[in-house]
Motif scaffolding. Sequence first.
Motif, PDB file in Angstrom:
ATOM      1  N   TYR A 199       0.783  -1.231   0.000  1.00 40.39           N
ATOM      2  CA  TYR A 199       0.000   0.000   0.000  1.00 40.39           C
ATOM      3  C   TYR A 199       0.823   1.294   0.000  1.00 40.39           C
ATOM      4  N   THR A 200       2.119   1.221   0.212  1.00 36.91           N
ATOM      5  CA  THR A 200       2.917   2.437   0.319  1.00 36.91           C
ATOM      6  C   THR A 200       3.571   2.800  -1.009  1.00 36.91           C
ATOM      7  N   ASN A 201       4.283   3.937  -0.989  1.00 41.52           N
ATOM      8  CA  ASN A 201       5.012   4.362  -2.188  1.00 41.52           C
ATOM      9  C   ASN A 201       6.381   3.696  -2.278  1.00 41.52           C
ATOM     10  N   GLY A 202       6.670   2.777  -1.362  1.00 41.78           N
ATOM     11  CA  GLY A 202       7.941   2.058  -1.389  1.00 41.78           C
ATOM     12  C   GLY A 202       8.992   2.586  -0.444  1.00 41.78           C
ATOM     13  N   LEU A 203       8.805   3.802   0.075  1.00 37.78           N
ATOM     14  CA  LEU A 203       9.764   4.361   1.021  1.00 37.78           C
ATOM     15  C   LEU A 203       9.577   3.711   2.390  1.00 37.78           C
ATOM     16  N   ARG A 260      15.021   6.171  -0.750  1.00 39.60           N
ATOM     17  CA  ARG A 260      14.486   4.854  -0.388  1.00 39.60           C
ATOM     18  C   ARG A 260      13.908   4.834   1.020  1.00 39.60           C
ATOM     19  N   ILE A 261      14.194   5.887   1.789  1.00 44.38           N
ATOM     20  CA  ILE A 261      13.703   5.937   3.167  1.00 44.38           C
ATOM     21  C   ILE A 261      12.941   7.231   3.413  1.00 44.38           C
ATOM     22  N   THR A 262      12.156   7.244   4.484  1.00 46.06           N
ATOM     23  CA  THR A 262      11.397   8.420   4.878  1.00 46.06           C
ATOM     24  C   THR A 262      11.348   8.474   6.404  1.00 46.06           C
ATOM     25  N   VAL A 263      10.825   9.556   6.940  1.00 46.79           N
ATOM     26  CA  VAL A 263      10.672   9.676   8.400  1.00 46.79           C
ATOM     27  C   VAL A 263       9.202   9.882   8.764  1.00 46.79           C
ATOM     28  N   ASP A 264       8.329   9.812   7.776  1.00 40.81           N
ATOM     29  CA  ASP A 264       6.897  10.043   7.997  1.00 40.81           C
ATOM     30  C   ASP A 264       6.072   8.876   7.477  1.00 40.81           C
ATOM     31  N   SER A 265       4.841   8.829   7.937  1.00 40.03           N
ATOM     32  CA  SER A 265       3.909   7.797   7.496  1.00 40.03           C
ATOM     33  C   SER A 265       2.506   8.368   7.435  1.00 40.03           C
ATOM     34  N   SER A 266       1.667   7.758   6.623  1.00 37.39           N
ATOM     35  CA  SER A 266       0.250   8.134   6.619  1.00 37.39           C
ATOM     36  C   SER A 266      -0.662   6.916   6.485  1.00 37.39           C
ATOM     37  N   ILE A 267      -0.082   5.766   6.147  1.00 38.14           N
ATOM     38  CA  ILE A 267      -0.889   4.558   5.945  1.00 38.14           C
ATOM     39  C   ILE A 267      -0.609   3.557   7.061  1.00 38.14           C
ATOM     40  N   VAL A 283     -11.840  -6.299  13.767  1.00 39.91           N
ATOM     41  CA  VAL A 283     -11.714  -5.569  12.506  1.00 39.91           C
ATOM     42  C   VAL A 283     -10.238  -5.349  12.209  1.00 39.91           C
ATOM     43  N   GLU A 284      -9.838  -5.658  10.992  1.00 40.55           N
ATOM     44  CA  GLU A 284      -8.498  -5.338  10.506  1.00 40.55           C
ATOM     45  C   GLU A 284      -8.680  -4.405   9.318  1.00 40.55           C
ATOM     46  N   ALA A 285      -8.084  -3.235   9.396  1.00 38.72           N
ATOM     47  CA  ALA A 285      -8.279  -2.234   8.344  1.00 38.72           C
ATOM     48  C   ALA A 285      -6.958  -1.551   8.020  1.00 38.72           C
ATOM     49  N   VAL A 286      -6.771  -1.245   6.742  1.00 39.92           N
ATOM     50  CA  VAL A 286      -5.628  -0.441   6.316  1.00 39.92           C
ATOM     51  C   VAL A 286      -6.185   0.889   5.835  1.00 39.92           C
ATOM     52  N   VAL A 287      -5.740   1.972   6.472  1.00 36.21           N
ATOM     53  CA  VAL A 287      -6.311   3.293   6.172  1.00 36.21           C
ATOM     54  C   VAL A 287      -5.214   4.328   5.974  1.00 36.21           C
ATOM     55  N   ASP A 288      -5.530   5.316   5.158  1.00 32.96           N
ATOM     56  CA  ASP A 288      -4.667   6.485   5.003  1.00 32.96           C
ATOM     57  C   ASP A 288      -5.243   7.560   5.917  1.00 32.96           C
ATOM     58  N   ASN A 290      -4.529  10.569   6.289  1.00 32.38           N
ATOM     59  CA  ASN A 290      -4.618  11.924   5.720  1.00 32.38           C
ATOM     60  C   ASN A 290      -5.966  12.185   5.057  1.00 32.38           C
ATOM     61  N   ASP A 291      -6.479  11.212   4.328  1.00 38.58           N
ATOM     62  CA  ASP A 291      -7.757  11.430   3.642  1.00 38.58           C
ATOM     63  C   ASP A 291      -8.820  10.402   4.018  1.00 38.58           C
ATOM     64  N   MET A 292      -8.534   9.604   5.083  1.00 33.52           N
ATOM     65  CA  MET A 292      -9.482   8.610   5.602  1.00 33.52           C
ATOM     66  C   MET A 292      -9.830   7.549   4.554  1.00 33.52           C
ATOM     67  N   ARG A 293      -8.953   7.360   3.564  1.00 34.57           N
ATOM     68  CA  ARG A 293      -9.204   6.339   2.547  1.00 34.57           C
ATOM     69  C   ARG A 293      -8.945   4.958   3.128  1.00 34.57           C
ATOM     70  N   VAL A 294      -9.840   4.015   2.864  1.00 37.54           N
ATOM     71  CA  VAL A 294      -9.704   2.650   3.355  1.00 37.54           C
ATOM     72  C   VAL A 294      -9.234   1.756   2.205  1.00 37.54           C
ATOM     73  N   PHE A 295      -8.074   1.107   2.393  1.00 30.75           N
ATOM     74  CA  PHE A 295      -7.522   0.221   1.368  1.00 30.75           C
ATOM     75  C   PHE A 295      -7.955  -1.228   1.590  1.00 30.75           C
ATOM     76  N   TYR A 296      -8.179  -1.574   2.834  1.00 27.82           N
ATOM     77  CA  TYR A 296      -8.473  -2.973   3.169  1.00 27.82           C
ATOM     78  C   TYR A 296      -9.358  -3.002   4.394  1.00 27.82           C
ATOM     79  N   TRP A 297     -10.331  -3.926   4.394  1.00 25.86           N
ATOM     80  CA  TRP A 297     -11.223  -4.071   5.553  1.00 25.86           C
ATOM     81  C   TRP A 297     -11.621  -5.525   5.694  1.00 25.86           C
ATOM     82  N   ARG A 298     -11.368  -6.061   6.866  1.00 25.16           N
ATOM     83  CA  ARG A 298     -11.788  -7.441   7.169  1.00 25.16           C
ATOM     84  C   ARG A 298     -12.453  -7.425   8.537  1.00 25.16           C
ATOM     85  N   GLU A 299     -13.649  -7.975   8.606  1.00 23.43           N
ATOM     86  CA  GLU A 299     -14.396  -7.987   9.868  1.00 23.43           C
ATOM     87  C   GLU A 299     -14.860  -9.398  10.175  1.00 23.43           C
TER      88      GLU A 299
END
Length: 300
Positions: A199-203, A260-267, A283-288, A290-299
């Motif tokens: 789900y990340t940009n690779g950093l 290749r590295i970062t010091v911040d996260s949003s996901i 509930v297992e959820a992957v969320v951003d 910053n914009d409350m976007r949900v990438f994954y949801w398992r309940e």
Amino acid sequence: MMDAFNGKKKAGFALIITVLITAVLAALIAEVVYAVHVAASRAGSFRDSSRASTLASGAVNLATKTIKLNAKDKRRLEPLTFVYDGALVSVRVEDEAAKLNVNSIVMANGALHQENFLAYKRLVSQLSLDASLAGALGDWIDANDEPMSDGAETRDYYSRLNPPYTAKGAPLDSVDEAMLVRGYAPQAFGALKSFITVYTNGLVNINTAPVEVISSLDAGITLDMAKRVRSRAGSTPFTDVSEIRSVAGFETIGFGLHGRITVDSSIYRLFITVKAGEASREVEAVVDVNDMRVFYWREA
């Protein structure tokens, strides 16, 4: 005398009928009471289940907003358990940027990204898993049907399975999809899943990444060096990627890690467990955040 006998006979029949009616009524009453009990129990269970589900969804929203509000504190987030409205709520958070993005081992044009591929191979090796897992995943993602030396493609592996299927030839939509790839049996996947993401940009976030991920970024990074990064991040989080060069051993390697590295996260991946009355909800959820976007949801 016959009349007396007939009278006793009728009285006996009446008694038998009365006993039978009483038995039937008792059975009916017991059945009604049981039905009422079951209905009440189901209603209570449904009520508790609905409440647990609502609280779990609310906990995801609350955790997401809390993470965003505390974005300046770049440390890893500790598990949290609390009681809300009589329900026990447990929250565990994983930073997806603390993991290697396995989709990044293949570039958008379908070619292998050598640097990221080797990083993934090092991670697999550190976890004492079969080195061919990296090649198999690379073949699953890339668009061609030419297997790597230690990989697996449709024509040489998946088409021979029962039932057969084809390699995807595209990025994974979730890490769970890796279980379709050759070699990713439950044991191997279980060892890897906490260290990989899609789900990340690779950093990779050096403030939250575990030593296994940090040491996989470059062949020159030893476990001791990775532990020093982890120790520094735990006491004084990095605010800029250039600060990694202040950690012993990273004076030169640190330059190669830029980009290749970062010091911040949003996901983030959230694990929420709610126990309300007789019901529980996970509930297992992957969320951003910053914009409350949900990438994954398992309940469950």
